[in-house]
Motif scaffolding. Structure first.
Motif, short mmCIF file in Angstrom:
data_model
loop_
_atom_site.label_atom_id
_atom_site.label_comp_id
_atom_site.label_asym_id
_atom_site.label_seq_id
_atom_site.Cartn_x
_atom_site.Cartn_y
_atom_site.Cartn_z
N UNK A 113 -11.66 0.19 9.91
CA UNK A 113 -11.66 -0.82 9.13
C UNK A 113 -10.40 -0.98 8.19
N UNK A 114 -9.61 -1.78 8.07
CA UNK A 114 -8.22 -2.39 8.03
C UNK A 114 -8.48 -3.16 6.68
N UNK A 117 -10.87 8.38 3.00
CA UNK A 117 -12.10 9.10 3.54
C UNK A 117 -13.43 8.66 3.44
N UNK A 118 -13.35 7.66 3.12
CA UNK A 118 -14.33 6.45 3.49
C UNK A 118 -13.93 5.84 4.43
N UNK A 119 -13.74 5.37 5.48
CA UNK A 119 -12.75 5.26 6.91
C UNK A 119 -12.44 3.72 6.85
N UNK A 120 -11.50 3.21 5.62
CA UNK A 120 -11.45 2.53 5.45
C UNK A 120 -10.20 3.27 5.49
N UNK A 121 -9.21 1.96 6.21
CA UNK A 121 -7.89 1.76 6.85
C UNK A 121 -6.96 0.75 5.30
N UNK A 122 -6.53 0.93 4.11
CA UNK A 122 -5.84 -0.24 3.11
C UNK A 122 -4.10 -0.14 3.62
N UNK A 123 -4.34 -1.39 4.19
CA UNK A 123 -2.68 -2.47 4.13
C UNK A 123 -2.07 -2.72 2.77
N UNK A 124 -0.54 -2.42 1.67
CA UNK A 124 -0.58 -2.49 0.75
C UNK A 124 -0.05 -4.55 0.76
N UNK A 125 0.12 -4.82 0.13
CA UNK A 125 1.25 -5.84 0.00
C UNK A 125 1.41 -5.83 -1.34
N UNK A 127 0.05 7.76 -0.80
CA UNK A 127 -0.04 8.85 0.41
C UNK A 127 1.13 8.63 1.39
N UNK A 128 1.56 9.09 1.74
CA UNK A 128 3.25 8.99 2.18
C UNK A 128 2.93 8.03 3.93
N UNK A 129 1.26 8.29 4.84
CA UNK A 129 2.25 7.39 5.53
C UNK A 129 1.08 6.20 5.26
N UNK A 130 1.32 5.63 3.65
CA UNK A 130 0.12 4.12 3.74
C UNK A 130 1.61 3.32 4.01
#
Length: 428
Positions: free
Chosen positions: A2-3, A31-39, A58-61
């Protein structure tokens, strides 16, 4: 996976506790199945910076940056020192404010509602409306202060009907410094109106303290969850040092009203009464310290024992916590601050050093210290018992017996707290 879109003002290289909360959540969300996208803002005006936090990103965030107009940047042209001081939260007492300080506080309070980052709201909503329409993201998280970021979430909720979680690291209208902003009656009403809209239109609300949860529950029917700040000690790191001095350390800002004169008086009496104590005492203050606090320390003739360290990197702060003998936790003595839980308390717990806390009655931080058996809390009017506690700790220190076995602190680890957040995200 989930994003979620996380909208935050503070991000590395910003320094201080405000940046750590979401930096650590982002570190563990996958680690808990959540993909963060930062603004985040492209050109923020941070009062303090700490480049060491960049190593934890995290490098690939995915980071999305957009420009922000910062009034503080313009104000600093006229008074750089005053701008940095006010934006850091250091506000002098009324009688000690000069004309420039009074003017800046009035402008800040009445022209920038809810705060000076309000100009980022409209362009952010415009950009993110298009962005969310093209991305597979249906959940938005805003974190404040600055509370203007919650207005971005509010407008996105209204336009796109996204799921929206509002995270409050501090209260809004009930925070202590609101009274110092010289708000007009109209400005006060506008703050209350905006807060009400955010609290009643967010799908879920997060607070960092129990008292703020109670306050918000009296203002909204929306679910309110407490997710405190926490500690995050990387396994294998050895940050410990043995202290030779009987050092009492405070890490973080000491505001004008965060000035425990009973502590300075107790230490002063012990210095005069006990030569060994006088020889061994060291008072370490790291972070921004107001002039009023330094004046009080000098008044009680503790200046020879005082070491001002200025701002320390996070790693240096952790090292000081572990090398100190007693850790000080100090909060303003007011009803409005009883719900403030300083972020450093959790790192204090992990440092395994005794904590002496001085703050308001029924302070939320005191609940945590009591349940973890990590320290004792005193009021601003208590001197005798505080003096006895310090002297007793000093005697144990001289005997090599002073220790702190804090209990049940694991629930305050950043990873466990992130698990709690991830569960809340899945339920929205």
């Amino acid at each position: 996976m989930k994003k979620v879109l996380i909208i935050t003002y503070y991000w590395p290289p910003a320094g201080g506790p405000g940046v750590q909360r979401w930096l650590k959540f982002v570190k563990y969300l996958r680690d808990f199945g959540v993909e963060p996208v930062l603004y985040i803002p492209e050109n923020p005006s941070y009062p303090i910076t700490d480049k060491s936090f960049l190593n934890e990103v995290p490098q690939d965030i995915r980071l999305i940056k957009k420009p922000i107009f910062e009034p503080y940047a313009l104000a600093s042209i006229f008074s750089r020192k005053q701008t940095r001081t006010i934006s850091s939260g250091i506000i002098a007492k009324e009688e000690k404010q000069n004309f420039v300080q009074r003017l800046m506080l009035y402008v800040r309070g009445n022209f920038f509602i809810p705060d000076a980052r309000k100009f980022w709201v409209r362009p952010s909503v415009k950009f993110l409306t298009e962005f969310l329409n093209t991305e597979n993201i249906d959940t938005v998280i805003t974190t404040g202060p600055p509370h203007s970021l919650h207005l971005i979430g509010l407008k996105l909720k209204r336009k796109l009907d996204v799921k929206w979680i509002a995270d409050f690291r501090d209260p809004w209208t009930n925070i202590g410094y609101h009274k110092k902003l010289k708000l007009s009656q109209a400005s006060q009403k506008k703050h209350i109106k905006l807060e009400k809209e955010v609290l009643n239109e967010a799908d879920r609300i997060i607070t960092t303290s129990f008292t703020t949860k109670e306050e918000f529950q009296s203002k909204t029917d929306k679910p309110v969850t407490v997710i405190t700040n926490g500690y995050d000690i990387t396994s294998g790191e050895d940050l410990s040092e043995s202290g030779k001095k009987f050092s009492l350390a405070h890490i973080g800002s000491l505001l004008s009203e965060r000035n425990p004169k009973n502590l300075w008086e107790a230490l002063s009496e012990l210095v005069q009464e006990n030569k060994d104590f006088s020889r061994d005492l060291q008072l370490d203050l790291a972070g921004t310290v107001s002039e009023e606090v330094i004046e009080s320390i000098n008044k009680y003739r503790l200046d020879n024992h005082l070491k001002l360290h200025g701002y320390l990197s996070h790693r240096e702060a952790l090292k000081m916590q572990r090398s100190s003998i007693i850790l000080l936790l100090i909060e303003i003595d007011s009803e409005e601050t009883k719900g403030i839980i300083p972020g450093k308390i959790f790192e204090y717990l992990a440092a395994k050093r005794p904590v002496i806390a001085i703050g308001p009655p029924n302070w939320d931080a005191g609940i945590i210290l009591k349940e973890t058996e990590a320290g004792k809390v005193f009021g601003y009017e208590e001197k005798k018992s505080l003096k006895e506690e310090i002297l007793g700790s000093y005697k144990l220190f001289k005997e090599g017996q002073l220790q702190c076995d804090s209990k049940n602190i694991e629930k305050y680890s950043r990873k466990q707290l992130t698990g709690k957040l991830a569960k809340l995200i899945s339920e929205v």
